[in-house]
Scaffold this active site. Structure first.
Site, short mmCIF file in Angstrom:
data_model
loop_
_atom_site.label_atom_id
_atom_site.label_comp_id
_atom_site.label_asym_id
_atom_site.label_seq_id
_atom_site.Cartn_x
_atom_site.Cartn_y
_atom_site.Cartn_z
N CYS A 113 -16.97 111.20 -22.94
CA CYS A 113 -17.61 112.25 -22.14
C CYS A 113 -18.68 113.03 -22.92
O CYS A 113 -19.47 113.76 -22.32
CB CYS A 113 -16.56 113.21 -21.60
SG CYS A 113 -15.25 112.36 -20.73
N HIS A 255 -19.48 119.80 -19.59
CA HIS A 255 -18.91 118.54 -19.10
C HIS A 255 -18.01 118.85 -17.91
O HIS A 255 -17.22 119.79 -17.95
CB HIS A 255 -18.11 117.87 -20.23
CG HIS A 255 -17.26 116.73 -19.74
ND1 HIS A 255 -17.76 115.77 -18.89
CD2 HIS A 255 -15.96 116.42 -19.97
CE1 HIS A 255 -16.79 114.91 -18.61
NE2 HIS A 255 -15.69 115.28 -19.25
N ASN A 285 -14.56 113.71 -12.57
CA ASN A 285 -15.00 113.55 -13.96
C ASN A 285 -15.66 112.17 -14.11
O ASN A 285 -14.98 111.15 -14.01
CB ASN A 285 -13.78 113.69 -14.87
CG ASN A 285 -14.13 113.54 -16.35
OD1 ASN A 285 -15.22 113.09 -16.71
ND2 ASN A 285 -13.18 113.91 -17.21
#
Ligand code: COA
Length: 328
Positions: A113, A255, A285
């Site tokens: 990520c 994020h 996500n």
């Protein structure tokens, strides 16, 4: 030394939506539980014939068009991904070919990520030294191929998508620029979020498939704590290094992992929620794609404007973490 800036952005989300109501039918959970614990309502899922490089190409075409550039103008491609088309060749090579770029420097970057922030920093270095002028930085994932839709701990979280930015040498008169990036890794915590099989340690075998080790395995609570800590630390380092108070930052683009993680960061800094970009409710996500998608959506809907100060902060498997401070 030259300076680099974001010239344009692009993004792509596949058409198919996987809603919390759909997930209710797959595992023992409820739509409300998912929304309350994560802020996610739905995520996008790749069509069976779509692969990561297809996502990259769609996002890149938009960014090129918005920059009034052609694929021939691109000097280098970095694709941040943990779900590339293949282990080899790299997805960046597929993108180079599909876009029809010159035979340029192209590679994948694995930092989960945090991948986009890592890649942005590398692009920034190549531009600062004068080596290259235009770099295509992409974050793209088809996480649905490594998610176990029988595991309620993880299948509620992840989605597919891609985002990108064209990083260009800034002209003397332009004040848009990337000020600095700060990147970290703590491999001692790598076991908290991993894909156990499929690498040299545990190649795919019948046994692996029977134990479902080809899917993401996550210790959610520990990840949560480390995420909040590192997002805050990375953001603070970027501000301190540049001697810029948080009040001057126009947008925090964290994020997109979980709304409760973002809320904990908001609470720590006391920053108004209106200054924080969030896509989590409709993207879930998307790992390496999450920050460039959020950035692109906030730019194209007019929230992020030229001249504004943007703080990116990321964390992910590795555990990796990092931040970038830039003027758009
Ligand atoms: C995964 C996550 C949403 C779970 O939320 P949580 O509040 O920590 O929930 P807990 O882990 O404490 O679980 C509470 C209970 O709900 C259960 N549960 C877990 N997933 C569930 C689901 N989808 N639906 C219903 N119950 C669920 C657990 O099994 C647990 O039950 P138990 O107490 O009987 O064992 C949360 O930990 C999280 O978001 N962590 C970060 C993950 C992340 O961001 N990963 C990507 C990093 S880049």
């Amino acid at each position: 030394m030259y300076r680099s800036r974001i010239r344009s952005t692009g993004s792509y989300l596949p058409e198919k939506k996987l809603t919390n109501q759909d997930i209710e039918k797959m595992v023992d959970t409820t739509a409300e539980w998912i929304y309350e614990r994560t802020g996610i309502k739905e995520r996008r899922i790749a069509a069976p014939n779509e692969v990561t490089s297809d996502f990259c190409v769609e996002a890149a075409k938009l960014a090129l068009q918005r920059a009034n550039m052609t694929p021939h103008d691109i000097d280098m491609i970095i694709v941040a991904t943990v779900t590339g088309d293949h282990v080899m060749p790299s997805t960046a090579c597929m993108v180079q070919a599909k876009l029809g770029c010159r035979p340029i420097f192209a590679f994948d970057l694995s930092a989960a990520c945090t991948g986009f922030v890592y890649s942005l920093s590398i692009a920034d270095q190549f531009i600062k030294t004068g080596f290259y002028k235009n770099i295509l930085v992409i974050g793209a994932e088809v996480l649905s191929r490594i998610v176990n839709y029988k595991d309620r701990n993880t299948c509620i979280l992840f989605g597919d998508g891609a985002g990108c930015a064209i990083i260009t040498r800034a002209e003397e008169h332009e004040d848009s620029q990337i000020f600095s990036s700060h990147l970290y890794a703590d491999g001692l915590l790598g076991h908290l979020l991993e894909l156990p099989a499929g690498g040299s340690k545990l190649p795919i075998s019948q046994e692996v498939l029977e134990q479902e080790l080809q899917y993401i395995n996550m210790k959610g609570k520990e990840i949560f704590k480390n995420a909040v800590r590192t997002l805050v630390e990375c953001a603070e380092t970027a501000l301190k290094t540049n001697n810029i108070p948080l009040e001057q930052v126009d947008w925090l683009v964290p994020h997109q992992a979980n709304m409760r993680i973002t809320e904990a960061v908001i609470k720590h800094f006391g920053i108004p929620t209106e200054k924080v970009v969030s896509t989590i409710d409709y993207t879930g996500n998307t790992s390496g794609a999450s920050i460039p998608i959020a950035l692109d959506h906030a730019i194209t809907d007019g929230r992020i404007k030229r001249g504004q100060l943007i703080l990116l902060s990321a964390f992910g498997a590795g555990l990796t973490s990092g931040s970038s401070l830039l003027r758009y």
